[in-house]
Structures are given as structure tokens and as C-alpha cells.
Scaffold this motif. Structure first.
Motif, PDB file in Angstrom:
ATOM      1  N   ASP A  56       0.846  -1.194   0.000  1.00 43.94           N
ATOM      2  CA  ASP A  56       0.000   0.000   0.000  1.00 43.94           C
ATOM      3  C   ASP A  56       0.878   1.239   0.000  1.00 43.94           C
ATOM      4  O   ASP A  56       1.802   1.365   0.801  1.00 43.94           O
ATOM      5  N   LEU A  57       0.581   2.142  -0.891  1.00 43.20           N
ATOM      6  CA  LEU A  57       1.322   3.401  -0.952  1.00 43.20           C
ATOM      7  C   LEU A  57       0.574   4.470  -0.180  1.00 43.20           C
ATOM      8  O   LEU A  57      -0.656   4.456  -0.121  1.00 43.20           O
ATOM      9  N   PRO A  58       1.293   5.433   0.387  1.00 39.29           N
ATOM     10  CA  PRO A  58       0.596   6.570   0.973  1.00 39.29           C
ATOM     11  C   PRO A  58      -0.153   7.312  -0.136  1.00 39.29           C
ATOM     12  O   PRO A  58       0.221   7.235  -1.313  1.00 39.29           O
ATOM     13  N   PHE A  59      -1.182   8.049   0.218  1.00 41.31           N
ATOM     14  CA  PHE A  59      -2.025   8.689  -0.784  1.00 41.31           C
ATOM     15  C   PHE A  59      -1.230   9.591  -1.719  1.00 41.31           C
ATOM     16  O   PHE A  59      -1.478   9.620  -2.925  1.00 41.31           O
ATOM     17  N   ASP A  60      -0.270  10.323  -1.195  1.00 45.85           N
ATOM     18  CA  ASP A  60       0.458  11.270  -2.046  1.00 45.85           C
ATOM     19  C   ASP A  60       1.302  10.584  -3.117  1.00 45.85           C
ATOM     20  O   ASP A  60       1.721  11.214  -4.078  1.00 45.85           O
TER      21      ASP A  60
END
Length: 195
Positions: free
Chosen positions: A13-17
Motif C-alpha cells: 500500500d502506498l501513501p495517498f500522495d
């Protein structure tokens, strides 16, 4: 075992940014501004000389673009160097309202929607603050003139920068709201404390 599976699932999972916008292309980014303003501030001159990276390689290394083969701008890239951040992040603006009173129902003296690159938003907010801060000048009590602003500019800069930089874009299109009343200033941003 369940905990390990959850950790493995979240590891990708990547951070939103860092999420790429699959409908956006590199043309959505202001490459000229990126090379003129951002790169010299983010990367030392020696390092720039040592590596002869292309624009797209620099954008990927700074996480403004997703890696090949897609090369889509990320939320970070859109916010920092996008030509029109609101096209992809509708809540990427500050709603400034100056009320002539103490309540939201009082007459409005001034209002602005401030949008653009994050740096442009912060610069324009500073100009709005300078225009609205009242400065009382005392020339009688001391031998030199003493000026007292109703709000210190540095405090307003710090509070507004925190609101803009620490807001959440994931679950809302609401803007950062800055409401200036006769007796106070309220700053609200979507999201909450980290974690």
C-alpha cells in the motif's frame, strides 16, 4: 499467521500522495517550473552535475511520477508542480472568508478561493494576510513609533501552512477553510491528527 498476512498485504500500500492518477499524463505537470524552481531547491548543484538524468527520471526519483512504463503523475506531483491541481484533486484550494462580525451569518467583507501549486497557494495566502492584518501605531507612549498588528504574520503563516500541508485528500473534496471574524480567526482542514 493472520497478522503476517495483513502486514504483507499492507506492505504494498502506498501513501495517498504517491498514488498515481492513471488518467493524467506528464503534460499535466509544469516541467519548466519544476526545473527552474523545485529541482535547484531539492537537489544540490554537485549532484545535478554528477547525474545527467532526464526530466522524467528526475520526476520519478522525486516521486512526482510513477515508475515506467506508466509514468503517471502522482498526487504529490500534481499538488507540487501540477498546472491545474483541482482538475485531479477538487479540494486542493483554500477558501478564505472575512466576516464583518462574529458569526458565519454576518455580512462578508471579502472572500477568495486560492488554488494552484502548493507554493502558489501559500504565497497568495501570505498576501491576503498582509492585506487584512490591521496595524495599530503608537507614537505617544515611547520616543519611537511602535506598531502592533492585531495578528502576528508569522503565526498566521505557520498555522495556514500546517493546515495546507497536513490536510487529507483521500476521503473528501472539502477545501481548507480560513474564516476571519472580528474577534478571531478559525482555520479548518479536512482530516485529523496522523494515526
Amino acid at each position: 499467521e493472520e497478522r503476517v498476512l495483513n502486514e504483507k498485504r499492507r506492505a504494498k500500500d502506498l501513501p495517498f500522495d504517491l498514488h498515481p492518477f492513471t488518467t493524467a499524463t506528464m503534460e499535466e505537470l509544469d516541467i519548466d517550473w519544476f526545473n527552474r524552481q523545485y529541482v535547484p531547491a531539492a537537489i544540490s548543484a554537485e549532484e545535478l552535475e554528477a547525474n545527467n538524468r532526464t526530466d522524467s527520471q528526475r520526476l520519478v526519483s522525486l516521486r512526482f511520477l510513477s515508475p515506467e512504463p506508466e509514468h503517471n503523475p502522482t498526487a504529490l506531483g500534481i499538488l507540487v508542480s501540477g498546472k491545474d491541481p483541482r482538475a485531479y484533486l477538487p479540494g486542493a484550494y483554500v477558501q478564505f472568508v472575512r466576516f464583518d462580525g462574529l458569526d458565519l451569518s454576518d455580512p462578508i467583507k471579502d472572500q477568495k478561493e486560492i488554488s494552484g501549486k502548493v507554493t502558489d497557494v501559500l504565497d497568495e495566502l501570505e498576501e491576503v494576510f498582509k492585506a487584512h492584518i490591521a496595524i495599530a501605531t503608537d507614537v505617544r507612549s515611547h520616543s519611537t513609533e511602535i506598531q502592533r498588528p492585531d495578528y502576528p504574520l508569522v503565526a498566521l503563516q505557520q498555522l495556514s501552512r500546517n493546515a495546507v500541508l497536513h490536510r487529507s485528500y483521500e476521503s473528501t473534496h472539502a477545501p481548507v477553510r480560513l474564516s476571519w471574524f472580528s474577534d478571531r480567526i478559525e482555520i479548518q482542514n479536512p482530516g485529523g491528527p496522523f494515526g
